[in-house]
Enzyme design. Sequence first.
Site, PDB file in Angstrom:
ATOM      1  N   TYR A 344       0.838  -1.198   0.000  1.00  0.00           N
ATOM      2  CA  TYR A 344       0.000   0.000   0.000  1.00  0.00           C
ATOM      3  C   TYR A 344       0.877   1.253   0.000  1.00  0.00           C
ATOM      4  O   TYR A 344       1.890   1.315   0.668  1.00  0.00           O
ATOM      5  CB  TYR A 344      -0.922   0.016   1.228  1.00  0.00           C
ATOM      6  N   GLU A 379      -5.532   6.208   5.821  1.00  0.00           N
ATOM      7  CA  GLU A 379      -5.481   4.984   5.015  1.00  0.00           C
ATOM      8  C   GLU A 379      -4.536   3.934   5.578  1.00  0.00           C
ATOM      9  O   GLU A 379      -4.610   2.777   5.191  1.00  0.00           O
ATOM     10  CB  GLU A 379      -5.147   5.300   3.555  1.00  0.00           C
ATOM     11  N   LYS A 440      -1.323  -1.507 -13.859  1.00  0.00           N
ATOM     12  CA  LYS A 440      -1.974  -1.435 -12.559  1.00  0.00           C
ATOM     13  C   LYS A 440      -3.436  -1.846 -12.599  1.00  0.00           C
ATOM     14  O   LYS A 440      -4.185  -1.469 -13.489  1.00  0.00           O
ATOM     15  CB  LYS A 440      -1.912   0.002 -12.033  1.00  0.00           C
TER      16      LYS A 440
HETATM   17  P1  IOT Z   1      -3.462  -1.224  -4.702  1.00  0.00           P
HETATM   18  O1  IOT Z   1      -2.195  -0.593  -5.108  1.00  0.00           O
HETATM   19  O2  IOT Z   1      -4.201  -2.009  -5.743  1.00  0.00           O
HETATM   20  O3  IOT Z   1      -3.332  -2.141  -3.431  1.00  0.00           O
HETATM   21  C1  IOT Z   1      -2.620  -1.743  -2.303  1.00  0.00           C
HETATM   22  C2  IOT Z   1      -2.009  -2.988  -1.663  1.00  0.00           C
HETATM   23  O4  IOT Z   1      -3.064  -3.861  -1.192  1.00  0.00           O
HETATM   24  C3  IOT Z   1      -1.214  -3.875  -2.627  1.00  0.00           C
HETATM   25  O5  IOT Z   1       0.100  -3.419  -2.794  1.00  0.00           O
HETATM   26  C4  IOT Z   1      -1.279  -5.217  -1.927  1.00  0.00           C
HETATM   27  O6  IOT Z   1      -0.351  -5.321  -0.880  1.00  0.00           O
HETATM   28  C5  IOT Z   1      -2.690  -5.223  -1.362  1.00  0.00           C
HETATM   29  N1  IOT Z   1      -3.636  -5.869  -2.301  1.00  0.00           N
HETATM   30  C6  IOT Z   1      -4.235  -5.310  -3.366  1.00  0.00           C
HETATM   31  N2  IOT Z   1      -5.049  -6.195  -3.997  1.00  0.00           N
HETATM   32  C7  IOT Z   1      -4.963  -7.352  -3.302  1.00  0.00           C
HETATM   33  C8  IOT Z   1      -5.555  -8.653  -3.432  1.00  0.00           C
HETATM   34  N3  IOT Z   1      -6.421  -8.915  -4.395  1.00  0.00           N
HETATM   35  N4  IOT Z   1      -5.225  -9.591  -2.529  1.00  0.00           N
HETATM   36  C9  IOT Z   1      -4.349  -9.325  -1.535  1.00  0.00           C
HETATM   37  N5  IOT Z   1      -3.774  -8.122  -1.368  1.00  0.00           N
HETATM   38  C10 IOT Z   1      -4.057  -7.150  -2.222  1.00  0.00           C
HETATM   39  C11 IOT Z   1      -5.147   2.116  -3.918  1.00  0.00           C
HETATM   40  C12 IOT Z   1      -4.885   0.992  -4.794  1.00  0.00           C
HETATM   41  O7  IOT Z   1      -5.015   1.039  -5.987  1.00  0.00           O
HETATM   42  O8  IOT Z   1      -4.422  -0.116  -4.126  1.00  0.00           O
HETATM   43  N6  IOT Z   1      -4.023   2.472  -3.158  1.00  0.00           N
HETATM   44  C13 IOT Z   1      -3.065   3.362  -3.766  1.00  0.00           C
HETATM   45  C14 IOT Z   1      -3.454   4.808  -3.677  1.00  0.00           C
HETATM   46  C15 IOT Z   1      -3.844   5.352  -2.379  1.00  0.00           C
HETATM   47  C16 IOT Z   1      -4.488   6.706  -2.576  1.00  0.00           C
HETATM   48  N7  IOT Z   1      -4.244   7.539  -1.463  1.00  0.00           N
HETATM   49  C17 IOT Z   1      -4.013   8.844  -1.514  1.00  0.00           C
HETATM   50  N8  IOT Z   1      -4.062   9.516  -2.649  1.00  0.00           N
HETATM   51  N9  IOT Z   1      -3.703   9.457  -0.394  1.00  0.00           N
HETATM   52  C18 IOT Z   1      -1.701   3.066  -3.127  1.00  0.00           C
HETATM   53  O9  IOT Z   1      -0.772   3.838  -3.316  1.00  0.00           O
HETATM   54  O10 IOT Z   1      -1.578   2.020  -2.511  1.00  0.00           O
HETATM   55 MG    MG Z   2      -0.348  -0.464  -5.545  1.00  0.00          MG
END
Ligand code: IOT
Ligand code: MG
Length: 506
Positions: A344, A379, A440
Amino acid sequence: MSGGLPPATAFLVRQGAPLPSIPRFAAQGELVPVDLVGCTGFTAAGDSPERAATSVGAVQVLVAGEFYNTAELSGTAGAAVGDAAHDAEVLAHLYEQYGAHAFRLINGRYAAVVLHGEDLVAATDHVSGVALFVSRVDGVLTLATEAKALFASVVDSSRAQEITELPRVRGPFAVHRLRAGTVTRFAPDGSVTSIDTWRPPEWRQLVEESEAVTLVRETLGHAVRRRIAVRDEVAAVLSGGIDSSTVASLICEADSALTTVTLGTEARDEFAEAALVAGHLAERFPAVSHRELKLSADQVLGELARTVWASESTDPDIVEYLLPLTALYRRLPTGTPSRILTGYGADIPLGGMHRISDGLGKLEDALSRDMATFDGLNEMVPALSMSAGYWTTHPYWDRDVLDLLTRLSASLKLRHGRDKWVLREAMAPSLPQETVARPKLGVHEGSGSSSALQRLLKEYGLGSDQRSAVIEDLYDQTVVAGTHPDDIDLLKTFERLRNKMREDHE
Ligand code: IOT
Ligand code: MG
């Protein structure tokens, strides 16, 4: 951190006056009274909550969370710090030497309160990785890592006083949030003053491709290693995207046993992508075990109230990202290690959420905006996973990593037609080519939770602009009024909002 959790992950502390009741946190765990002179309070939910409070000379400290640079700190701050048995003691020794500037030295994921002489000093880490809230009632301060504990601790809300120097959180009376990367001093005369301990860098460092790639790999590797610390087994939540696959790979390279878990629903999953990474790692590192967790999209959506309750976030996009993770943490197979590393946060300093075609200027706009607006979104708060008994930690938001990634020039993030180029290049030797090249897919898309929420809104005749109203309503029920999320009827909430909307239209 023998059992994988920090000593404490939540606290509530009040100056002098007794508490009306024992606090309730979303973070699960045994409650231990805070052992500090002149205070009442509780710490909770860790491996040894009694160690979260300590005093050295005239300095008393209380810490939730953990520090990641104690080795470097002892080099800088001397033997007392080096000999300290735990992080609270490290902070107490640092504070003796540096006063409030001690917080400028620490890289960690923590919230802390220091009592020194007449002053009460409160701080969270550079990004509020553990959030901290404060209320003032009849001049008496109460601080807690979860706002809900403060809402519940105020008996007569008409006596709650506004603290104009601090941002207020949503609610019917004044509960305030301590800012990220800031130390705040509350003096007995009521004055409130702050110093900054970290700010996102505005300048851009110009380094060669190859140097940048090496820097990223080394800095991230270090951040992962210090989050493992002892060679215990850890877990990683793995989507099979570049961010979490990088974390999984670096954990293996640090010689730790690793359990990876991937969530999917009938609507969508990333099982194949995650299995590819886990299989690839298992060839080189036998101590990797991989699990898939399949839920229905409705089960994921059923965690909406819990997500809002635990995160105390009212931002609809953030709640959507956190929703599948909340569902996952709650249903992790027994035997999953209690320390979880996630990917994250990577997309913020690397600009992963933005379209390649927009170009470098727009990418910089987005980076500046995201780095200026994360505070208060909650978050990364620990309650999200601690409500299920797991401690999560996020290497991309390690202070050194975040600092580096933010200040790298946008041309290293968007390069050769690739987003997050510098990270992909850094990991190319360690991960399958397919993973390195994978575009992504957001966690909310990959689990189908966004579409499930949209469907439910539509079913109740609510537009997607009503997401905020739903989330704020859940916040008011759980965080402000203190209803446990298990006692919230989600469909009734939608129904009530539909009726309210109809009335407003008439
Ligand atoms: P994303 O990057 O898809 O997911 C964040 C983390 O959640 C991944 O790196 C992983 O560790 C876990 N994860 C995601 N999908 C799964 C899955 N299916 N099973 C298990 N673990 C999973 C949103 C996003 O797209 O998440 N997060 C962004 C942006 C945050 C926005 N915040 C802001 N502008 N202040 C991020 O940077 O993580
Ligand atoms: Mg990510």
